[in-house]
Design an enzyme around this catalytic site. Structure first.
Site, PDB file in Angstrom:
ATOM      1  N   ASP A 178     -29.417  53.635 -17.864  1.00 39.41           N
ATOM      2  CA  ASP A 178     -28.409  53.043 -16.995  1.00 39.41           C
ATOM      3  C   ASP A 178     -28.946  51.758 -16.366  1.00 39.41           C
ATOM      4  OD1 ASP A 178     -30.005  53.783 -14.850  1.00 39.41           O
ATOM      5  OD2 ASP A 178     -28.663  55.329 -14.111  1.00 39.41           O
ATOM      6  N   ASP A 222     -22.182  53.548 -15.302  1.00 37.72           N
ATOM      7  CA  ASP A 222     -23.124  52.569 -15.868  1.00 37.72           C
ATOM      8  C   ASP A 222     -24.141  53.243 -16.786  1.00 37.72           C
ATOM      9  OD1 ASP A 222     -24.289  53.866 -13.609  1.00 37.72           O
ATOM     10  OD2 ASP A 222     -25.865  52.359 -13.564  1.00 37.72           O
TER      11      ASP A 222
END
Length: 305
Positions: A178, A222
């Site tokens: 991420d 994300d």
């Protein structure tokens, strides 16, 4: 330029008709637009369905070795074939046959003697429906922002690759990554900037992971996931380090002028030799723990098994 004819020929039609003359007539009507196979018996038709894998079946209800309705029932009872649309072929005065066919799951009918325009219209209508369903299925497995596969696609592929690795006694590796301090960047510079960063990550994965056996997904928010069938732990570690460097470089060159965000990713990888009695969730959990460790140790790094 888009070639509509080439697009249509990928759709396959199985004609089940015992009359060689009627087979020839239907083939002549349809072969310019579709890939055609024929069967003259119920037994051969059921065999060819498995081999040819047609998108559409034209089924005569009068066959030498069985009633066509029995073939229709068999098709609709099997999980592998029940979704294949079937158009029944009937005689000129066969309203009862048409009604029975619909009740058993047929989608339409074509009457003999065949009229070219009607045959084409009814076949084209079913192929158009098939194309719409394919588009819907495709879109449901894609992430609209990044253009890569989504979490649902990941779950499906993970189960498949896990079972395959268990059968073949092979490795299955996984990477979770991420964007560092993504929420802070989103809150400071806005969601459009955050979206742009996610698109950069996805684009870098596309460029870096070009093997047909590498699968990458937007896992959520994300977070991204990568499945690596057949890749042992040591090779997953090498790839993980390479990805951190590649993604960070792309992030910094693409968005540094726009913000003072971290422009880096954290990554965790795990590798297993799956066993049939285990759950694939174990691999996800191990990769996620490694990602959490990378965050704890200061971000901008890969933690691997």
């Amino acid at each position: 330029m888009f070639d509509e004819g080439a697009e249509k020929t990928k759709y396959k039609i199985l004609i089940v008709e015992d009359s060689l003359f009627n087979q020839m007539v239907l083939r002549k009507i349809l072969e310019d637009g579709y890939t055609i196979a024929t069967s003259a018996t119920a037994e051969d038709a059921l065999r060819k369905v498995q081999i040819f894998e047609p998108h559409l079946i034209l089924l005569d209800i009068i066959l030498p070795d069985a009633n066509g309705f029995d073939v229709l029932v068999t098709l609709k009872q099997s999980e592998n074939t029940r979704s294949i649309p079937v158009i029944i072929i009937t005689g000129l005065d066969s309203d009862e046959d048409e009604e029975k066919g619909f009740l058993l799951g047929a989608v339409d009918y074509i009457k003999r003697p065949f009229k070219n325009a009607i045959v084409l219209a009814r076949v084209n209508t079913q192929i158009h429906i098939i194309k719409q369903i394919e588009t819907i299925k495709h879109l449901s497995l894609m992430d609209g922002l990044t253009g890569i596969a989504n979490r649902r696609a990941f779950d499906i592929q993970l189960r498949y690759e896990w079972n395959r690795a268990a059968r073949e006694r092979g490795w299955l590796s996984m990477i979770m990554l991420d964007v560092d301090r993504f929420k802070e960047c989103n809150d400071t510079y806005g969601h459009r900037h955050g979206d742009f960063m996610l698109q950069i990550v996805a684009q870098t994965l596309k460029e870096k992971l070009k093997s047909v056996t590498d699968f990458f997904y937007r896992y959520g928010g994300d977070e991204f996931a990568i499945l690596l069938p057949g890749l042992p732990a040591e090779k997953a570690r090498v790839l993980s380090q390479s990805l951190v460097a590649s993604v960070n470089q792309m992030l910094r060159s693409a968005v540094k002028a726009q913000s003072s965000c971290a422009h880096s990713i954290s990554l965790g990888s795990a590798s297993m030799l799956p066993q049939p009695e285990q759950s694939p969730a174990a691999l996800v959990e191990r990769a996620d723990k490694k990602l959490y460790l990378a965050k704890q140790n200061g971000r901008n790094q890969a933690q691997c098994e």
